[in-house]
Design a protein around this motif. Structure first.
Motif, PDB file in Angstrom:
ATOM      1  N   VAL A  12       0.826  -1.206   0.000  1.00  0.00           N
ATOM      2  CA  VAL A  12       0.000   0.000   0.000  1.00  0.00           C
ATOM      3  C   VAL A  12       0.863   1.259   0.000  1.00  0.00           C
ATOM      4  O   VAL A  12       1.803   1.388   0.790  1.00  0.00           O
ATOM      5  CB  VAL A  12      -0.922   0.029   1.241  1.00  0.00           C
ATOM      6  N   GLY A  13       0.517   2.214  -0.871  1.00  0.00           N
ATOM      7  CA  GLY A  13       1.114   3.541  -0.850  1.00  0.00           C
ATOM      8  C   GLY A  13       0.018   4.569  -1.062  1.00  0.00           C
ATOM      9  O   GLY A  13      -0.751   4.470  -2.029  1.00  0.00           O
ATOM     10  N   LEU A  14      -0.078   5.555  -0.159  1.00  0.00           N
ATOM     11  CA  LEU A  14      -1.189   6.505  -0.188  1.00  0.00           C
ATOM     12  C   LEU A  14      -0.700   7.943  -0.322  1.00  0.00           C
ATOM     13  O   LEU A  14       0.493   8.228  -0.210  1.00  0.00           O
ATOM     14  CB  LEU A  14      -2.020   6.359   1.095  1.00  0.00           C
ATOM     15  N   SER A  15      -1.654   8.836  -0.536  1.00  0.00           N
ATOM     16  CA  SER A  15      -1.360  10.257  -0.647  1.00  0.00           C
ATOM     17  C   SER A  15      -1.157  10.821   0.752  1.00  0.00           C
ATOM     18  O   SER A  15      -2.069  11.365   1.364  1.00  0.00           O
ATOM     19  CB  SER A  15      -2.514  10.968  -1.361  1.00  0.00           C
ATOM     20  N   GLN A  16       0.067  10.656   1.256  1.00  0.00           N
ATOM     21  CA  GLN A  16       0.428  11.109   2.583  1.00  0.00           C
ATOM     22  C   GLN A  16       1.673  11.989   2.493  1.00  0.00           C
ATOM     23  O   GLN A  16       2.121  12.340   1.418  1.00  0.00           O
ATOM     24  CB  GLN A  16       0.661   9.902   3.513  1.00  0.00           C
ATOM     25  N   PHE A  17       2.251  12.313   3.629  1.00  0.00           N
ATOM     26  CA  PHE A  17       3.358  13.247   3.717  1.00  0.00           C
ATOM     27  C   PHE A  17       4.482  12.937   2.734  1.00  0.00           C
ATOM     28  O   PHE A  17       4.988  11.827   2.674  1.00  0.00           O
ATOM     29  CB  PHE A  17       3.924  13.259   5.140  1.00  0.00           C
TER      30      PHE A  17
ATOM     31  N   ALA B  77     -19.403  10.546  -0.725  1.00  0.00           N
ATOM     32  CA  ALA B  77     -19.510  11.642   0.248  1.00  0.00           C
ATOM     33  C   ALA B  77     -18.152  12.108   0.740  1.00  0.00           C
ATOM     34  O   ALA B  77     -17.969  12.436   1.903  1.00  0.00           O
ATOM     35  CB  ALA B  77     -20.386  11.223   1.430  1.00  0.00           C
ATOM     36  N   LEU B  78     -17.188  12.146  -0.185  1.00  0.00           N
ATOM     37  CA  LEU B  78     -15.858  12.652   0.139  1.00  0.00           C
ATOM     38  C   LEU B  78     -15.357  13.444  -1.066  1.00  0.00           C
ATOM     39  O   LEU B  78     -15.458  12.960  -2.194  1.00  0.00           O
ATOM     40  CB  LEU B  78     -14.888  11.491   0.433  1.00  0.00           C
ATOM     41  N   PRO B  79     -14.854  14.661  -0.853  1.00  0.00           N
ATOM     42  CA  PRO B  79     -14.307  15.407  -1.989  1.00  0.00           C
ATOM     43  C   PRO B  79     -13.299  14.560  -2.742  1.00  0.00           C
ATOM     44  O   PRO B  79     -12.361  14.017  -2.158  1.00  0.00           O
ATOM     45  CB  PRO B  79     -13.644  16.615  -1.320  1.00  0.00           C
ATOM     46  N   SER B  80     -13.514  14.399  -4.028  1.00  0.00           N
ATOM     47  CA  SER B  80     -12.739  13.431  -4.783  1.00  0.00           C
ATOM     48  C   SER B  80     -11.937  14.095  -5.892  1.00  0.00           C
ATOM     49  O   SER B  80     -12.087  15.292  -6.169  1.00  0.00           O
ATOM     50  CB  SER B  80     -13.677  12.366  -5.370  1.00  0.00           C
ATOM     51  N   ILE B  81     -11.080  13.314  -6.508  1.00  0.00           N
ATOM     52  CA  ILE B  81     -10.310  13.739  -7.663  1.00  0.00           C
ATOM     53  C   ILE B  81     -10.421  12.655  -8.730  1.00  0.00           C
ATOM     54  O   ILE B  81     -10.696  11.493  -8.419  1.00  0.00           O
ATOM     55  CB  ILE B  81      -8.816  13.969  -7.324  1.00  0.00           C
ATOM     56  N   THR B  82     -10.211  13.039  -9.971  1.00  0.00           N
ATOM     57  CA  THR B  82     -10.118  12.077 -11.061  1.00  0.00           C
ATOM     58  C   THR B  82      -8.827  12.362 -11.810  1.00  0.00           C
ATOM     59  O   THR B  82      -8.764  13.282 -12.620  1.00  0.00           O
ATOM     60  CB  THR B  82     -11.312  12.182 -12.023  1.00  0.00           C
ATOM     61  N   PRO B  83      -7.771  11.617 -11.510  1.00  0.00           N
ATOM     62  CA  PRO B  83      -6.500  11.849 -12.192  1.00  0.00           C
ATOM     63  C   PRO B  83      -6.605  11.468 -13.663  1.00  0.00           C
ATOM     64  O   PRO B  83      -7.445  10.650 -14.059  1.00  0.00           O
ATOM     65  CB  PRO B  83      -5.526  10.907 -11.454  1.00  0.00           C
ATOM     66  N   PHE B  84      -5.743  12.058 -14.467  1.00  0.00           N
ATOM     67  CA  PHE B  84      -5.682  11.654 -15.868  1.00  0.00           C
ATOM     68  C   PHE B  84      -4.276  11.886 -16.392  1.00  0.00           C
ATOM     69  O   PHE B  84      -3.494  12.665 -15.837  1.00  0.00           O
ATOM     70  CB  PHE B  84      -6.703  12.418 -16.725  1.00  0.00           C
ATOM     71  N   ALA B  85      -3.929  11.175 -17.454  1.00  0.00           N
ATOM     72  CA  ALA B  85      -2.637  11.318 -18.127  1.00  0.00           C
ATOM     73  C   ALA B  85      -2.873  11.181 -19.616  1.00  0.00           C
ATOM     74  O   ALA B  85      -3.556  10.256 -20.068  1.00  0.00           O
ATOM     75  CB  ALA B  85      -1.644  10.261 -17.647  1.00  0.00           C
TER      76      ALA B  85
ATOM     77  N   HIS C  79      -8.941   7.164  -8.810  1.00  0.00           N
ATOM     78  CA  HIS C  79      -7.952   7.760  -7.908  1.00  0.00           C
ATOM     79  C   HIS C  79      -7.247   6.726  -7.026  1.00  0.00           C
ATOM     80  O   HIS C  79      -6.124   6.940  -6.575  1.00  0.00           O
ATOM     81  CB  HIS C  79      -8.596   8.842  -7.036  1.00  0.00           C
ATOM     82  N   THR C  80      -7.885   5.598  -6.776  1.00  0.00           N
ATOM     83  CA  THR C  80      -7.293   4.561  -5.932  1.00  0.00           C
ATOM     84  C   THR C  80      -7.408   3.244  -6.678  1.00  0.00           C
ATOM     85  O   THR C  80      -8.519   2.768  -6.940  1.00  0.00           O
ATOM     86  CB  THR C  80      -8.005   4.478  -4.576  1.00  0.00           C
ATOM     87  N   ARG C  81      -6.265   2.667  -7.026  1.00  0.00           N
ATOM     88  CA  ARG C  81      -6.253   1.538  -7.954  1.00  0.00           C
ATOM     89  C   ARG C  81      -5.484   0.345  -7.388  1.00  0.00           C
ATOM     90  O   ARG C  81      -4.556   0.501  -6.591  1.00  0.00           O
ATOM     91  CB  ARG C  81      -5.622   1.976  -9.286  1.00  0.00           C
ATOM     92  N   LEU C  82      -5.872  -0.838  -7.843  1.00  0.00           N
ATOM     93  CA  LEU C  82      -5.197  -2.080  -7.470  1.00  0.00           C
ATOM     94  C   LEU C  82      -4.512  -2.661  -8.701  1.00  0.00           C
ATOM     95  O   LEU C  82      -5.103  -2.705  -9.773  1.00  0.00           O
ATOM     96  CB  LEU C  82      -6.197  -3.084  -6.903  1.00  0.00           C
ATOM     97  N   TYR C  83      -3.273  -3.099  -8.529  1.00  0.00           N
ATOM     98  CA  TYR C  83      -2.488  -3.658  -9.624  1.00  0.00           C
ATOM     99  C   TYR C  83      -1.927  -5.020  -9.217  1.00  0.00           C
ATOM    100  O   TYR C  83      -1.598  -5.252  -8.044  1.00  0.00           O
ATOM    101  CB  TYR C  83      -1.305  -2.746  -9.962  1.00  0.00           C
ATOM    102  N   SER C  84      -1.799  -5.903 -10.199  1.00  0.00           N
ATOM    103  CA  SER C  84      -1.191  -7.207  -9.928  1.00  0.00           C
ATOM    104  C   SER C  84      -0.684  -7.805 -11.236  1.00  0.00           C
ATOM    105  O   SER C  84      -0.833  -7.219 -12.309  1.00  0.00           O
ATOM    106  CB  SER C  84      -2.197  -8.150  -9.250  1.00  0.00           C
ATOM    107  N   ARG C  85      -0.107  -9.002 -11.115  1.00  0.00           N
ATOM    108  CA  ARG C  85       0.384  -9.742 -12.270  1.00  0.00           C
ATOM    109  C   ARG C  85       0.281 -11.220 -11.933  1.00  0.00           C
ATOM    110  O   ARG C  85       0.541 -11.610 -10.777  1.00  0.00           O
ATOM    111  CB  ARG C  85       1.843  -9.358 -12.558  1.00  0.00           C
TER     112      ARG C  85
ATOM    113  N   GLU D  88      -4.116   7.759  -4.855  1.00  0.00           N
ATOM    114  CA  GLU D  88      -3.850   9.176  -5.096  1.00  0.00           C
ATOM    115  C   GLU D  88      -4.841  10.090  -4.368  1.00  0.00           C
ATOM    116  O   GLU D  88      -4.629  11.302  -4.305  1.00  0.00           O
ATOM    117  CB  GLU D  88      -3.889   9.464  -6.599  1.00  0.00           C
ATOM    118  N   LEU D  89      -5.901   9.547  -3.836  1.00  0.00           N
ATOM    119  CA  LEU D  89      -6.884  10.348  -3.116  1.00  0.00           C
ATOM    120  C   LEU D  89      -6.425  10.565  -1.682  1.00  0.00           C
ATOM    121  O   LEU D  89      -6.112   9.610  -0.964  1.00  0.00           O
ATOM    122  CB  LEU D  89      -8.241   9.637  -3.114  1.00  0.00           C
ATOM    123  N   PHE D  90      -6.382  11.824  -1.229  1.00  0.00           N
ATOM    124  CA  PHE D  90      -6.083  12.108   0.168  1.00  0.00           C
ATOM    125  C   PHE D  90      -7.269  11.692   1.027  1.00  0.00           C
ATOM    126  O   PHE D  90      -8.397  12.141   0.810  1.00  0.00           O
ATOM    127  CB  PHE D  90      -5.786  13.599   0.356  1.00  0.00           C
ATOM    128  N   VAL D  91      -7.022  10.816   1.999  1.00  0.00           N
ATOM    129  CA  VAL D  91      -8.070  10.339   2.899  1.00  0.00           C
ATOM    130  C   VAL D  91      -7.909  11.050   4.238  1.00  0.00           C
ATOM    131  O   VAL D  91      -6.957  10.788   4.971  1.00  0.00           O
ATOM    132  CB  VAL D  91      -7.984   8.810   3.093  1.00  0.00           C
TER     133      VAL D  91
END
Length: 247
Positions: free
Chosen positions: A25-30, A57-65, A72-78, A89-92
């Motif tokens: 886990v890596g979050l939008s923290q310090f 019910a939380l101010p959200s963001i939608t990142p894009f590239a 904003h919060t994604r799970l990855y695997s292989r 990427e969402l600040f909680v």
């Protein structure tokens, strides 16, 4: 699911057959050190997005590239790896930490995940000698993952927010939980701090990962993460997790 006074809730959507035994886990923290580290990990290992977390019910963001939006919060695997990576990427805010953690933990309970490792930066006054990674971990995690490493324990203090909620679950259940922390500087993203976290992850999980291009990677996402940092700084101080620790 019980909700906070903010009436905030989270929902995990994931491909059930694409889950490893460990969640990183890596979050939008310090300093965005943990977020930078897991984002780099997912990119370098060419992981596939296999799920996401939505918030209500939380101010959200939608990142894009390059014009393409993403959750904003994604799970990855292989398929050939025994871990899933959570890139948040969402600040909680601290008031929403419990429902956010519960959503993650309900997901781990219903899948084959029996271990959680969190990468995080801490805004701690420090000297050059403290440019290293420390851990706060449950007994099982220490025994299974840290006995043969040279990672030092964090001296004393307390966790707050999502990190605290995950560690608390590890204290009360058989879920192994480890939080890896490193001091961060004001610049965002703190690539050196992210590199320290990745180096620790490589040692703990015996990962074949080239960390050389991290500086270039951090440069590529600097503007994007700088905007996230501005949102983090704009949050009221009572919404931020303290993660107060002492060496």
């Amino acid at each position: 699911m019980a909700q906070t006074p903010m009436e905030t809730s989270f929902h995990v959507t994931h491909e059930a057959d694409r889950t490893g035994e460990t969640l990183l886990v890596g979050l939008s923290q310090f300093g965005l050190a943990g977020l930078t580290a897991v984002d780099y990990l997912a990119t370098q290992l060419e992981l596939e997005e296999t799920g996401h977390i939505t918030a209500e019910a939380l101010p959200s963001i939608t990142p894009f590239a390059e014009g393409r939006p993403r959750h904003h919060t994604r799970l990855y695997s292989r398929p050939d790896l025994e871990f899933t990576v959570l890139v948040g990427e969402l600040f909680v805010p601290v008031q929403a930490a419990d429902p956010f953690s519960r959503a993650i933990l309900e997901w781990t309970d219903h899948n084959t995940v029996d271990e959680v490792a969190v990468l995080s930066g801490i805004p701690l006054a420090h000297g050059p000698e403290d440019h290293r990674t420390f851990y706060i971990a449950t007994e099982d995690y220490r025994r299974d993952r840290l006995a043969e490493t040279d990672v030092d324990p964090m001296g004393m203090g307390f966790l707050d927010g999502v990190n605290a909620s995950l560690i608390e679950r590890g204290l009360d259940t058989d879920l192994d939980v480890g939080v890896f922390v490193t001091p961060v500087h004001a610049q965002t993203p703190d690539a050196e701090a992210a590199l320290r976290l990745l180096s620790t992850l490589k040692a703990v999980y015996d990962l074949d990962l080239d960390t050389g291009p991290l500086e270039a990677f951090a440069g590529e996402v600097k503007n994007h993460y700088a905007q996230l940092s501005e949102r983090l700084e704009a949050a009221q101080s009572h919404e931020r997790p303290d993660d107060r620790m002492f060496m």
